[in-house]
Design a protein around this motif. Structure first.
Motif, short mmCIF file in Angstrom:
data_model
loop_
_atom_site.label_atom_id
_atom_site.label_comp_id
_atom_site.label_asym_id
_atom_site.label_seq_id
_atom_site.Cartn_x
_atom_site.Cartn_y
_atom_site.Cartn_z
N GLN A 1 0.83 -1.21 0.00
CA GLN A 1 0.00 0.00 0.00
C GLN A 1 0.87 1.26 0.00
OE1 GLN A 1 -3.26 0.09 -0.46
NE2 GLN A 1 -3.21 2.30 -0.46
N LYS B 1 2.09 1.92 -3.42
CA LYS B 1 1.05 2.53 -4.25
C LYS B 1 0.93 4.03 -3.98
CE LYS B 1 -1.96 -1.47 -4.84
NZ LYS B 1 -3.28 -2.05 -4.53
N VAL B 2 0.96 4.41 -2.71
CA VAL B 2 0.85 5.82 -2.34
C VAL B 2 1.99 6.63 -2.93
CG1 VAL B 2 0.95 7.45 -0.40
CG2 VAL B 2 -0.49 5.40 -0.23
N TYR B 3 3.21 6.12 -2.82
CA TYR B 3 4.39 6.83 -3.31
C TYR B 3 4.66 6.57 -4.80
CZ TYR B 3 5.80 8.39 1.34
OH TYR B 3 5.87 9.02 2.57
N GLN B 4 3.91 5.64 -5.37
CA GLN B 4 4.07 5.25 -6.77
C GLN B 4 5.51 4.80 -7.07
OE1 GLN B 4 2.56 8.64 -8.95
NE2 GLN B 4 0.46 7.90 -8.74
N ILE B 5 5.98 3.92 -6.19
CA ILE B 5 7.31 3.34 -6.33
C ILE B 5 7.19 1.83 -6.14
CG2 ILE B 5 8.62 5.40 -5.66
CD1 ILE B 5 8.81 4.31 -2.84
N SER B 6 8.26 1.11 -6.44
CA SER B 6 8.22 -0.35 -6.33
C SER B 6 8.29 -0.82 -4.88
CB SER B 6 9.38 -0.96 -7.12
OG SER B 6 10.61 -0.68 -6.46
#
Length: 97
Positions: free
Chosen positions: A31, A34-39
């Protein structure tokens, strides 16, 4: 009012923001990714870095120079080998001086 623990006062704003997101995500690294849009591996590495920072602040020595070198290594501003060399050289200089 209770005083904040030392480790918490030494974290940067970005560290606090990451911890907040981690808590809001109920500890789900997926999660947070997803918030940081990183792996996921990037989030895991960031969490490991924070753990190292907290552990280093809990194991503080009275020597500010050594603490600075450790913090720089944890923040990946210098590598761990260089940090160890600097710390050993500092301690040797102090012993000889």
């Amino acid at each position: 009012m209770e005083k904040l623990p030392l480790w918490l006062t030494e974290l940067e704003d970005a560290d606090i923001a990451f911890i907040k997101q981690f808590l809001l995500a109920s500890g789900s690294l997926k999660q947070v990714a997803k918030v940081y849009q990183i792996s996921y591996p990037t989030v895991r590495a960031r969490l490991d870095q924070l753990i190292e920072k907290i552990m280093a602040s809990e194991n503080k020595t009275d020597e500010r120079y050594i603490n600075l070198i450790r913090r720089l290594a944890i923040e990946e501003k210098i590598d761990f080998d260089a940090a160890n060399l600097l710390i050993h050289a500092y301690r040797k200089e102090k012993e000889d001086g």
